[in-house]
Design a protein around this motif. Structure first.
Motif, PDB file in Angstrom:
ATOM      1  N   LEU A 239      40.590  28.161  10.306  1.00  0.00           N
ATOM      2  CA  LEU A 239      39.214  27.837  10.559  1.00  0.00           C
ATOM      3  C   LEU A 239      38.691  27.597   9.373  1.00  0.00           C
ATOM      4  O   LEU A 239      37.852  26.634   9.172  1.00  0.00           O
TER       5      LEU A 239
ATOM      6  N   LEU B  21      38.874  36.344  16.355  1.00  0.00           N
ATOM      7  CA  LEU B  21      38.739  35.927  14.987  1.00  0.00           C
ATOM      8  C   LEU B  21      38.971  37.040  14.141  1.00  0.00           C
ATOM      9  O   LEU B  21      38.658  38.194  14.321  1.00  0.00           O
TER      10      LEU B  21
ATOM     11  N   ASP C 239      39.851  32.518   6.967  1.00  0.00           N
ATOM     12  CA  ASP C 239      39.424  32.892   8.211  1.00  0.00           C
ATOM     13  C   ASP C 239      40.283  32.019   9.190  1.00  0.00           C
ATOM     14  O   ASP C 239      40.556  30.971   9.099  1.00  0.00           O
TER      15      ASP C 239
ATOM     16  N   ARG D  25      39.507  37.606   9.741  1.00  0.00           N
ATOM     17  CA  ARG D  25      39.807  37.407   8.303  1.00  0.00           C
ATOM     18  C   ARG D  25      41.150  38.064   7.610  1.00  0.00           C
ATOM     19  O   ARG D  25      41.261  39.114   7.906  1.00  0.00           O
TER      20      ARG D  25
ATOM     21  N   ARG E 227      41.638  32.035  13.805  1.00  0.00           N
ATOM     22  CA  ARG E 227      41.742  32.389  15.012  1.00  0.00           C
ATOM     23  C   ARG E 227      42.888  32.720  15.511  1.00  0.00           C
ATOM     24  O   ARG E 227      43.990  31.904  15.221  1.00  0.00           O
ATOM     25  N   TRP E 228      43.077  33.806  16.224  1.00  0.00           N
ATOM     26  CA  TRP E 228      44.495  34.323  16.448  1.00  0.00           C
ATOM     27  C   TRP E 228      44.493  34.460  18.151  1.00  0.00           C
ATOM     28  O   TRP E 228      43.327  34.589  18.704  1.00  0.00           O
ATOM     29  N   SER E 229      45.670  34.528  18.678  1.00  0.00           N
ATOM     30  CA  SER E 229      45.714  34.715  20.050  1.00  0.00           C
ATOM     31  C   SER E 229      47.012  35.215  20.292  1.00  0.00           C
ATOM     32  O   SER E 229      48.285  35.174  19.399  1.00  0.00           O
TER      33      SER E 229
END
Length: 344
Positions: A331, A298, A265, A300, A267-269
């Protein structure tokens, strides 16, 4: 030792600049020298009195070799971004800068090359503006000429200041070495190279590749045999054991110290949402993954095979078709399984 990776558009003078700084040309292959084009990763090193050993990873600038570029940059904490005074701001410069930003590289120097062929002022202004919009904001931007030597001393001083400011890695950290080159030496066997970001590798150590144990027969750094090498460092390891599965992108780790996972899992930006089947670049590895949104920012990721990942690891997702990248922060490398619709 300090390790710096180059970045920038093809034919903007990265290799020539590294040669001016070290006295050695990084292109090893005859085809590279014939075409004047870096195809594989190149390595050069020098020793400066103020900081000791400095190694350069010279990466290809052509768009066809972006995967190779990312393999060289992935584990490296600092970069030398190269743009040419006699060219406009080019697509690969933008893509390389976006990749450095996504990977969280915060230490960089920008060199505007070929300042003997054109007024470097416009290129300096454009590069400064582009860098200011990233995590590399504040990086010095200097005009240089590898042909005449103009500005090389100032560039060297800026690089010395940059590597001096780098944080010291933990020599006792667990080893995770991403392999960026594998070859065979007659009489010695399999040799791999990579950038060791932290930890220590010693002659006689055992490292694992998945479930396979490999013995470190010899350790070399910057052309010299060593009893041990601590990160950050460029290292070459002569390995014993079953090495058939070793390729660029393989990862060697301290036995029993890493959780191998094929689901993570993150966190992307970045601009827009990644596609359902992007490419994950982490360390020197690139693997196709399945992207499943979990919520705003967020997701997966399902990997085709396990990789040793930890909370806080940084990587990037890339859409090769759109030439777009997204930053990824791990994460949870051992998330709960989603067993029913809506469980995300």
């Amino acid at each position: 030792m300090h390790v710096v990776a180059t970045a920038g558009h093809v034919d903007h003078g990265k290799s020539a600049l590294v040669e001016a700084l070290t006295g050695t040309h990084p292109d090893r292959l005859a085809e590279e020298r014939r075409r004047g084009l870096t195809i594989e990763l190149g390595y050069c090193w020098t020793e400066w009195p103020e900081v000791g050993e400095v190694a350069f990873v010279d990466v290809p600038g052509h768009e066809r070799f972006l995967t190779t570029m990312l393999a060289g940059v992935g584990p490296v904490p600092a970069a030398l971004l190269v743009v040419a005074a006699d060219d406009p701001w080019m697509p690969q410069a933008a893509e390389h800068l976006a990749a450095l930003d996504a990977l969280g590289v915060r230490h960089a120097v920008v060199a505007v090359t070929r300042s003997d062929l054109a007024d470097p002022g416009p290129a300096i202004a454009r590069a400064s503006a582009e860098v200011a919009a990233t995590r590399l904001a504040g990086a010095p931007v200097l005009a240089v000429s590898a042909r005449t030597g103009a500005g090389i001393d100032d560039l060297r001083a800026a690089l010395v200041a940059m590597v001096t400011s780098l944080p010291d890695p933990d020599p006792a950290a667990d080893v995770r070495l991403w392999v960026d080159r594998r070859f065979t030496v007659r009489g010695a066997g399999t040799v791999v190279t990579g950038t060791l970001p932290a930890g220590t590798v010693r002659r006689g150590d055992t490292l694992t590749l998945g479930d396979t144990q490999l013995r470190v027969r010899e350790v070399q750094a910057l052309g010299r045999d060593r009893e041990s090498v601590s990160g950050v460092a460029r290292v070459a390891l002569n390995l014993g054991g079953r090495t058939d599965d070793l390729t660029r992108g393989s990862v060697l780790v301290t036995p029993g110290a890493w959780h191998q996972t094929d689901v993570v899992d993150v966190r992307w930006s970045g601009a827009g949402e990644p596609p359902t089947s992007p490419v994950l670049h982490v360390g020197a590895a690139d693997v196709p993954v399945r992207f499943r949104p979990l919520g705003e920012g967020l997701a997966r990721l399902s990997l085709p095979h396990p990789l040793p990942l930890r909370v806080g690891d940084r990587a990037l997702l890339r859409d090769p078709g759109r030439r777009q990248v997204w930053r990824v922060d791990v994460l949870d490398p051992d998330p709960p399984r989603l067993r029913r619709r809506g469980a995300a």
